[in-house]
Motif scaffolding. Structure first.
Motif, short mmCIF file in Angstrom:
data_model
loop_
_atom_site.label_atom_id
_atom_site.label_comp_id
_atom_site.label_asym_id
_atom_site.label_seq_id
_atom_site.Cartn_x
_atom_site.Cartn_y
_atom_site.Cartn_z
N GLN A 296 -9.02 -5.31 7.75
CA GLN A 296 -9.46 -4.12 7.03
C GLN A 296 -10.50 -4.47 5.97
O GLN A 296 -11.49 -3.77 5.81
N TYR B 149 1.79 -12.21 6.01
CA TYR B 149 2.88 -11.74 6.87
C TYR B 149 3.48 -12.87 7.69
O TYR B 149 4.68 -12.86 7.98
N HIS C 176 -8.32 -7.49 -2.39
CA HIS C 176 -7.26 -7.35 -3.37
C HIS C 176 -6.46 -8.62 -3.60
O HIS C 176 -5.45 -8.60 -4.30
N CYS D 297 -7.33 -10.75 7.83
CA CYS D 297 -7.32 -9.42 7.23
C CYS D 297 -8.52 -8.63 7.73
O CYS D 297 -9.62 -8.77 7.24
N CYS E 51 -3.79 -1.31 6.66
CA CYS E 51 -3.46 -2.60 7.25
C CYS E 51 -2.62 -2.41 8.51
O CYS E 51 -1.46 -2.05 8.43
N CYS F 20 -2.51 -12.32 9.73
CA CYS F 20 -2.57 -12.55 8.28
C CYS F 20 -1.46 -13.51 7.82
O CYS F 20 -0.28 -13.32 8.16
N HIS G 237 -10.24 -13.07 3.56
CA HIS G 237 -8.97 -13.74 3.86
C HIS G 237 -8.72 -13.71 5.37
O HIS G 237 -8.81 -12.65 6.00
N PHE H 159 0.80 -1.21 0.00
CA PHE H 159 0.00 0.00 0.00
C PHE H 159 0.85 1.28 0.00
O PHE H 159 0.31 2.38 0.05
S1 SF4 Z 1 -4.31 -5.84 3.83
FE1 SF4 Z 1 -5.14 -7.74 4.61
S2 SF4 Z 1 -4.42 -9.35 3.19
FE2 SF4 Z 1 -3.18 -7.52 2.84
S3 SF4 Z 1 -1.40 -7.85 4.12
FE3 SF4 Z 1 -2.85 -6.62 5.35
S4 SF4 Z 1 -4.01 -8.12 6.51
FE4 SF4 Z 1 -2.96 -9.24 4.89
#
Ligand code: SF4
Ligand code: SF4
Lengths: 368, 415
Positions: B366, B114, B282, B364, B139, B111, B361, B66
């Motif tokens: 967010q 990571y 995403h 995650c 995130c 996640c 997912h 990001f």
């Molecule tokens: S935005 Fe969501 S899927 Fe992407 S790295 Fe962060 S926690 Fe993982």
């Protein structure tokens, strides 16, 4: 009667005799980085969203792998169990809070809602940005509630809040006084009464209660001394459990306890001071500076003479879970044992946690 | 039998050798000679980046997806994106070991991208960073993962901390932060601080943006010319990783050419297309799975993915910090959920969407945190919606039976 019940009685008597403080509008809030002084200056009563655990309903509105505190908060809002709130203010603390703000607006449709930005770092530009954001909050409150907040209002509110914090500090210093002795669990329960009522009333109750305690002697305890740090706890259940198992909680680095005792200086522009004081308060894991958090913990451990540290993280709380290993390593280097607990927002920590705490206290006892 | 520890050692050695990537390049390009030329650029781009990262002739900077990629190319460093490495490792079928390695250290509630990257770092598979850059936008995991890496590699970590609000004060604050971060980064890496270079990179980024826009417009065609499964792999990969680099313009322009051919011959990527779907989040599972095959067998095309939604405006290359701030603060996944909903509405309209899948997912917050709200919003509008829970990197969390049942029920709903 335990100390908390004594305090409760004092507070209830005061409430009965003073209805003026109870007619103010309530505003829900969730994060201790919010300068409550601003709400108080607007003649509003801040009401902390710290719900009893229960997530049945919220499960279908937020993902299963989501902060249990956030789910419990939403659950209560959905079942209309908060007293009638005139609005909510949520801070940009974490992903969970951002989604809570969305869900609250989407499903509960509050008449006033505000999301306050909160920088993760402390530098001149972030302090200035936070100050500007606070200014905007004031502007919105002025506009919505139709009462202009003046600099003088802010100063009075800061003075009152400082008085509260000084009294809370004093209360912590009186731990062990009274009959039965005032425990950390009692103090956290007393503090939690303050989350729901007008500050003026709360200060009066604290003053009275402290003057009663002051007449007693401090008891010395042989129990293993523990400090507790971590994410949001559901009230004092975990602390009470440690005490019940024979440990003495001598300090806590929690958003329901000693992480909120930051005083605000009163020499120049109040907004500037609020911005600095709140960004600079003892950090929680969502802030960037892990080193500062570690240093703070080490110092508190030393000051409180704790023999062990319990690190509690709610499940699915990214900031606290990610930081746990670094804190664990740093604290172990100091020779202080650490117990890491990842738990639900349950109100009653389960049997597994109980056994682990029991074993941890055993180790502390054995190692003297 | 060769012992497992020994195999890992050899593999590690192999991974760290820059020659490995030089050696692999012609082989992989040959093996993919039948694929579209843009895909071959993606392969070249990755192999080249890894070769450079392990050769370490230029500073190596780890960053999260990001953080606008223009920052890496403006600084003139070799960027390493751990999430993308985790996705690749998963694609190759190697994610289980690093994930379980990480699980000895951190919670399994986090996640897996990571966790996988942490496992790879703990086993010393990744190129050593000179600097870590992360953006806290969206995130929470990213920010703390990079802090952890900072401790592990004893390496400086700089944070970009975008505000939630899109107010003018946020733009000013962002601009200041960007300039500050770039100056600090240049100083740490002993690189000259060249504003001109950023202008050049932003011009490149603008050209890439033009092609991305054209690709997105072509993808509105019926039948769907380009598979969503690829949209969620190398296309989104290049969107996050390459924009602003010399690779981005040939990649996107060649991909545009390919898709254009399909559109003019009125050929869809499926033999028959009955339903057009939008994929939210995403990412997608990168290990072998049946999700897209099941959809294809029901004539359901994934026509577009929100990962490739073009939300940022053209840059004004004469004002690089202002432009980058604009890109960051216009991110539709950040800010109030209404922004994301508005973008979803637009995608549903432009891509003639019949149904929406939100892949949730594990770990995650967010994205998944908004899944139910978006679902309720779309249901109110009568648009079929499915939340598909799963894990993009850990194949052990894939349950084929349940996934099939859910997807089939969803398709039935559209019938
Ligand atoms: S935005 Fe969501 S899927 Fe992407 S790295 Fe962060 S926690 Fe993982
Ligand atoms: S406990 Fe963690 S996830 Fe929950 S509100 Fe606090 S920081 Fe956010």
């Amino acid at each position: 009667m335990n100390s908390f019940l004594t305090f409760k009685k004092i507070l209830d008597d005061l409430k009965r005799n003073d209805s003026s403080c109870q007619n103010k509008k309530l505003i829900g809030w969730t994060c201790t980085y919010l300068p409550l002084e601003i709400l108080e200056a607007a003649n509003l009563t801040p009401f902390r969203i710290l719900p009893e655990p229960d997530t049945e309903k919220a499960d279908s509105y937020l993902d299963p792998n989501f902060c249990p505190f956030i789910k419990a908060s939403l659950e209560k809002a959905l079942s209309g169990e908060y007293p009638s709130l005139s609005g909510i203010i949520i801070l940009n603390t974490c992903d969970g809070m951002r989604r809570l703000f969305d869900a609250w607006r989407f499903y509960c449709k509050p008449s006033f809602s505000y999301f306050l930005d909160l920088p993760r770092v402390i530098r001149p530009s972030s302090v200035a940005f936070f100050k500007e954001s606070l200014k905007d909050l004031i502007h919105q409150l002025d506009f919505y509630f139709g009462r202009k907040i003046t600099e003088e209002d802010l100063q009075i509110a800061i003075e009152r809040s400082n008085r509260s914090k000084a009294l809370m500090k004093e209360l912590f210093s009186l731990q062990g006084m009274g009959e039965p002795p005032l425990t950390h669990g009692d103090i956290l329960e007393i503090l939690s009464e303050g989350w729901k009522i007008d500050r003026f009333l709360f200060n009066q109750a604290l003053e009275k209660f402290i003057s009663l305690l002051g007449e007693n002697k401090k008891t010395c305890s042989e129990a293993p001394k523990v400090m507790v740090t971590g994410s949001l706890l559901d009230g004092s259940a975990l602390i009470r459990m440690i005490e019940e198992l024979g440990g003495e909680v001598v300090a806590s680095d929690l958003c329901i306890g000693q992480r909120i005792l930051n005083l605000v200086n009163l020499d120049t522009d109040p907004l500037d001071l609020l911005s600095k004081a709140y960004l600079g308060k003892p950090p929680c894991a969502r802030m960037q500076d892990t080193k500062r958090r570690i240093e703070g913990l080490k110092q508190r451990l030393m000051e409180s003479r704790a023999n062990g540290l319990i690190y509690f993280s709610l499940k699915f709380c990214d900031p606290f879970l990610y930081e746990a290993p670094a804190i664990e390593e740093a604290i172990k280097e100091t020779g202080v044992p650490l117990l890491f607990i990842e738990g639900e927002y349950t109100g009653k920590p389960g049997g597994g946690i109980r056994t682990r705490i029991q074993a941890f206290l055993e180790v502390l006892r054995r190692d003297g | 039998m060769v012992d497992k520890g020994f195999r890992i050692k050899v593999l590690r050695k192999f991974v760290h050798l820059p020659y490995t990537y030089q050696f692999l390049l012609p082989i992989l390009v040959f093996l993919h000679s039948k694929e579209n030329p843009a895909y071959r650029i993606w392969v070249r781009f990755l192999l080249n980046t890894f070769r450079e990262a392990y050769a370490h002739r230029k500073p190596v900077v780890w960053a999260n997806s990001f953080l606008p990629s223009e920052i890496h190319y403006g600084l003139d460093v070799i960027p390493v994106l751990p999430e993308i490495i985790s996705a690749l490792v998963t694609y190759l079928g190697w994610s289980e070991r690093p994930i379980s390695k990480a699980d000895t250290r951190i919670s399994t509630d986090l996640c897996t991208f990571y966790r996988c990257a942490l496992g790879l770092a703990l086993e010393n598979f990744l190129p050593r960073p000179d600097l870590l850059l992360s953006s806290s936008q969206l995130c929470d995991g990213a920010n703390k993962f990079f802090s952890t890496m900072g401790q592990l590699y004893q390496c400086p970590h700089l944070l970009l901390d975008p505000p939630y609000s899109n107010h003018p004060r946020s733009h000013r604050y962002m601009e200041e932060q960007i300039e500050d971060l770039l100056k600090q980064a240049s100083q740490i890496l002993s690189l000259p601080f060249k504003k001109d270079r950023f202008s050049l990179v932003l011009n490149r980024s603008n050209q890439a943006r033009q092609w991305i826009d054209k690709i997105n417009q072509l993808r509105q065609s019926i039948p769907s010319p380009f598979p969503g499964s690829e949209g969620l792999s190398y296309l989104s990969g290049m969107n996050f990783y390459s924009v602003g680099s010399i690779w981005s313009i040939p990649f996107f322009s060649l991909l545009h050419q390919e898709i254009e051919k399909k559109v003019s011959s009125k050929k869809g990527y499926l033999p028959k297309e009955k339903y057009r779907l939008l994929w939210l989040h995403h990412v997608r599972p990168y290990y072998k799975n049946e999700i897209f095959n099941i959809l294809s067998s029901k004539d359901a095309a994934v026509s577009f993915e929100e990962a490739n939604y073009l939300y940022w405006p053209f840059h004004d290359s004469s004002q690089p910090w202002k432009s980058l701030a604009e890109k960051i603060l216009s991110n539709v996944w950040a800010g109030p959920i209404e922004r994301r909903m508005k973008a979803i509405d637009e995608m549903i309209r432009s891509y003639s969407i019949h149904g929406v899948i939100h892949f949730s997912h594990w770990g995650c917050r967010q994205s998944c945190g908004g899944a139910a709200i978006i679902g309720d919003y779309l249901k109110q509008k009568g648009i079929p919606y499915l939340t598909l829970p799963g894990d993009c990197a850990d194949p052990n969390n894939y349950s084929p039976g349940q996934t099939r049942t859910r997807l089939e029920a969803f398709i039935e709903m559209m019938e």
